[in-house]
Design a protein around this motif. Structure first.
Motif, mmCIF file in Angstrom:
data_model
loop_
_atom_site.group_PDB
_atom_site.id
_atom_site.type_symbol
_atom_site.label_atom_id
_atom_site.label_comp_id
_atom_site.label_asym_id
_atom_site.label_seq_id
_atom_site.Cartn_x
_atom_site.Cartn_y
_atom_site.Cartn_z
ATOM 1 N N PRO A 33 0.842 21.202 43.889
ATOM 2 C CA PRO A 33 1.338 21.303 42.779
ATOM 3 C C PRO A 33 1.976 22.405 42.113
ATOM 4 C CG PRO A 33 -0.488 19.806 42.624
ATOM 5 C CD PRO A 33 -0.729 20.868 43.785
ATOM 6 N N HIS A 34 1.333 23.623 42.601
ATOM 7 C CA HIS A 34 1.948 24.929 42.205
ATOM 8 C C HIS A 34 3.150 25.112 43.141
ATOM 9 C CE1 HIS A 34 -1.082 26.666 39.653
ATOM 10 N NE2 HIS A 34 -2.012 25.801 40.534
ATOM 11 N N TYR A 35 3.280 24.830 44.438
ATOM 12 C CA TYR A 35 4.579 25.142 45.229
ATOM 13 C C TYR A 35 5.580 24.398 44.560
ATOM 14 C CZ TYR A 35 0.763 25.604 48.769
ATOM 15 O OH TYR A 35 -0.224 26.093 49.659
ATOM 16 N N ILE A 36 5.388 23.171 43.857
ATOM 17 C CA ILE A 36 6.447 22.345 43.353
ATOM 18 C C ILE A 36 6.957 23.259 42.003
ATOM 19 C CG2 ILE A 36 7.133 20.401 42.085
ATOM 20 C CD1 ILE A 36 5.247 18.835 44.051
ATOM 21 N N VAL A 37 6.125 23.443 41.232
ATOM 22 C CA VAL A 37 6.339 24.230 40.012
ATOM 23 C C VAL A 37 7.163 25.782 40.354
ATOM 24 C CG1 VAL A 37 5.718 25.389 37.749
ATOM 25 C CG2 VAL A 37 4.540 23.153 38.857
ATOM 26 N N LEU A 38 6.672 26.163 41.448
ATOM 27 C CA LEU A 38 6.991 27.664 41.668
ATOM 28 C C LEU A 38 8.630 27.366 42.305
ATOM 29 C CD1 LEU A 38 3.757 29.564 42.986
ATOM 30 C CD2 LEU A 38 5.545 30.147 41.195
ATOM 31 N N PHE A 39 8.894 26.339 42.766
ATOM 32 C CA PHE A 39 10.098 26.298 43.430
ATOM 33 C C PHE A 39 11.192 26.387 42.263
ATOM 34 C CE2 PHE A 39 13.710 23.461 44.448
ATOM 35 C CZ PHE A 39 14.217 23.970 45.413
ATOM 36 N N VAL A 42 -1.241 31.836 43.388
ATOM 37 C CA VAL A 42 -1.704 31.003 44.159
ATOM 38 C C VAL A 42 -1.793 31.522 45.640
ATOM 39 C CG1 VAL A 42 0.015 29.055 45.460
ATOM 40 C CG2 VAL A 42 -0.059 29.295 43.031
ATOM 41 N N VAL A 43 -1.051 32.621 46.066
ATOM 42 C CA VAL A 43 -1.460 33.307 47.362
ATOM 43 C C VAL A 43 -2.950 33.767 47.578
ATOM 44 C CG1 VAL A 43 -1.063 35.229 48.763
ATOM 45 C CG2 VAL A 43 0.852 33.945 47.865
ATOM 46 N N LEU A 62 -4.093 31.303 50.387
ATOM 47 C CA LEU A 62 -3.635 31.865 51.759
ATOM 48 C C LEU A 62 -4.832 33.083 51.842
ATOM 49 C CD1 LEU A 62 0.081 32.042 51.712
ATOM 50 C CD2 LEU A 62 -1.554 30.160 52.978
ATOM 51 N N VAL A 63 -5.007 34.079 50.858
ATOM 52 C CA VAL A 63 -6.148 35.003 51.101
ATOM 53 C C VAL A 63 -7.327 34.506 51.037
ATOM 54 C CG1 VAL A 63 -6.492 37.404 50.363
ATOM 55 C CG2 VAL A 63 -4.171 36.669 50.321
ATOM 56 N N LEU A 64 -7.662 33.427 50.124
ATOM 57 C CA LEU A 64 -9.029 32.799 49.912
ATOM 58 C C LEU A 64 -9.798 33.980 49.311
ATOM 59 C CD1 LEU A 64 -8.992 31.601 54.119
ATOM 60 C CD2 LEU A 64 -8.173 30.603 51.834
ATOM 61 N N VAL A 65 -9.521 34.568 48.358
ATOM 62 C CA VAL A 65 -10.440 35.485 47.795
ATOM 63 C C VAL A 65 -11.150 34.783 46.711
ATOM 64 C CG1 VAL A 65 -9.276 37.556 48.655
ATOM 65 C CG2 VAL A 65 -8.609 36.340 46.463
ATOM 66 N N THR A 66 -10.607 33.601 46.201
ATOM 67 C CA THR A 66 -11.365 32.790 45.027
ATOM 68 C C THR A 66 -11.249 31.473 45.230
ATOM 69 O OG1 THR A 66 -11.192 32.732 42.558
ATOM 70 C CG2 THR A 66 -9.105 32.976 43.707
ATOM 71 N N ASP A 67 -12.383 30.609 44.804
ATOM 72 C CA ASP A 67 -12.159 29.148 44.684
ATOM 73 C C ASP A 67 -11.783 28.810 43.182
ATOM 74 O OD1 ASP A 67 -13.136 29.182 47.195
ATOM 75 O OD2 ASP A 67 -15.328 28.459 46.830
ATOM 76 N N ARG A 68 -11.495 29.602 42.184
ATOM 77 C CA ARG A 68 -11.012 29.114 40.978
ATOM 78 C C ARG A 68 -9.482 28.781 41.184
ATOM 79 N NH1 ARG A 68 -12.613 33.273 36.391
ATOM 80 N NH2 ARG A 68 -11.469 31.834 35.172
ATOM 81 N N TYR A 69 -9.251 27.365 40.689
ATOM 82 C CA TYR A 69 -7.945 27.131 40.746
ATOM 83 C C TYR A 69 -6.947 27.659 39.925
ATOM 84 C CZ TYR A 69 -4.375 23.413 41.828
ATOM 85 O OH TYR A 69 -3.151 22.851 42.346
ATOM 86 N N PRO A 70 -5.637 28.145 40.316
ATOM 87 C CA PRO A 70 -4.845 29.121 39.630
ATOM 88 C C PRO A 70 -4.441 28.248 38.211
ATOM 89 C CG PRO A 70 -4.274 28.998 42.041
ATOM 90 C CD PRO A 70 -5.484 27.879 41.789
ATOM 91 N N PRO A 71 -4.464 28.880 37.351
ATOM 92 C CA PRO A 71 -3.900 28.179 35.959
ATOM 93 C C PRO A 71 -2.347 28.163 35.995
ATOM 94 C CG PRO A 71 -4.349 30.738 35.583
ATOM 95 C CD PRO A 71 -4.601 30.459 37.183
ATOM 96 N N PHE A 72 -1.913 27.160 35.367
ATOM 97 C CA PHE A 72 -0.474 26.985 35.280
ATOM 98 C C PHE A 72 0.192 27.445 34.123
ATOM 99 C CE2 PHE A 72 -1.960 23.335 37.817
ATOM 100 C CZ PHE A 72 -0.680 22.971 38.799
ATOM 101 N N ARG A 73 0.339 28.952 34.190
ATOM 102 C CA ARG A 73 0.906 29.650 33.104
ATOM 103 C C ARG A 73 1.310 31.007 33.590
ATOM 104 N NH1 ARG A 73 -5.034 30.706 32.091
ATOM 105 N NH2 ARG A 73 -5.542 32.864 32.562
ATOM 106 N N LEU A 74 2.247 31.491 32.926
ATOM 107 C CA LEU A 74 2.856 32.825 33.398
ATOM 108 C C LEU A 74 2.028 34.067 32.782
ATOM 109 C CD1 LEU A 74 6.540 32.184 32.563
ATOM 110 C CD2 LEU A 74 5.475 32.194 34.813
ATOM 111 N N ALA A 75 1.414 33.744 31.652
ATOM 112 C CA ALA A 75 0.750 34.944 31.364
ATOM 113 C C ALA A 75 -0.555 35.397 31.898
ATOM 114 C CB ALA A 75 0.310 34.823 29.800
ATOM 115 N N SER A 76 -1.029 36.710 31.641
ATOM 116 C CA SER A 76 -2.277 37.131 32.342
ATOM 117 C C SER A 76 -3.434 36.157 31.752
ATOM 118 C CB SER A 76 -2.338 38.683 32.086
ATOM 119 O OG SER A 76 -2.447 38.744 30.777
#
Length: 209
Positions: free
Chosen positions: A143-149, A190-191, A195-209
């Motif tokens: 889902p993140h790949y699609i949004v990031l496209f 997302v990376v 890919l880098v596998l440093v966290t299991d927390r799913y990335p949030p769908f937001r631009l802000a920190s």
């Protein structure tokens, strides 16, 4: 210390000053040397042909993905030097990316962090990382790949507009700066997850920190 909201923290210092219009105008050409260096440490490969035959030059390195996956899966370990390599490579590539996005007119350094801050939380693999999750993270991130496209397309358009804005005014409009920074931040999360596998927390769908 208080735990960060998300274990990937990224920020770029806003250039509240006139930017160099000459290097902005020729940015793609000026960046060629540092792009060659980045490609050489990111696993880039070049080949050219002469009368004597073909010659291949290959750059070592690149993001470590498969090796950390195996270590997390079978040993529940994430070697610190692998983590440091991935983090420093991401920092370097992000500095180059921000330079191409016109967010700074200082030439990207190979080691100094300059105005770009990127930090990953080093994970305790046994306590914080599920040993099986790395096998499917790439799939869960679809889902993140699609949004990031679509965000990438928007960011490219914004940078083109910013190119003209800097040439005429010398300034990077703050709202556009925050948007491009947010897209890069989203990519890095997302990376770090898939890919880098440093966290299991799913990335949030937001631009802000």
């Amino acid at each position: 210390m208080e735990q960060p909201i998300y274990p990937v923290q990224f920020a770029v210092e806003y250039p509240d000053r006139p930017l160099n219009r000459l290097t902005t105008f020729f940015r793609l050409f000026v960046a060629i040397p540092i792009l060659i260096i980045l490609a050489s440490v990111s696993g880039g490969t070049w080949q050219w042909t002469s009368e004597q035959g073909s010659t291949v030059a290959t750059g070592a390195g690149g993001i470590l993905f498969f090796a950390p996956l195996l270590m997390i899966l079978f040993r529940q370990k994430y070697p610190r030097w692998w983590f440091d390599w991935n983090l420093e490579l991401q920092r370097f590539s992000t500095r180059v990316g921000c330079y191409l996005a016109l967010m700074n007119d200082r030439y990207p350094s190979t080691d100094d962090h300059q105005t770009v801050r990127l930090d990953y939380h080093y994970p305790d693999a046994r306590a914080e990382l599920n040993r099986w999750l790395p096998l499917v993270k790439w799939f869960l991130a679809i889902p993140h790949y699609i949004v990031l496209f679509f965000l990438d397309i928007a960011a490219i358009v914004v940078v083109i507009v910013v190119w003209f804005a800097i040439l005429f005014t010398g300034r990077y409009p703050r709202g556009m700066f925050d948007f491009v920074e947010g897209v890069i931040r989203w990519h890095l999360r997302v990376v770090a997850y898939a890919l880098v596998l440093v966290t299991d927390r799913y990335p949030p769908f937001r631009l802000a920190s």
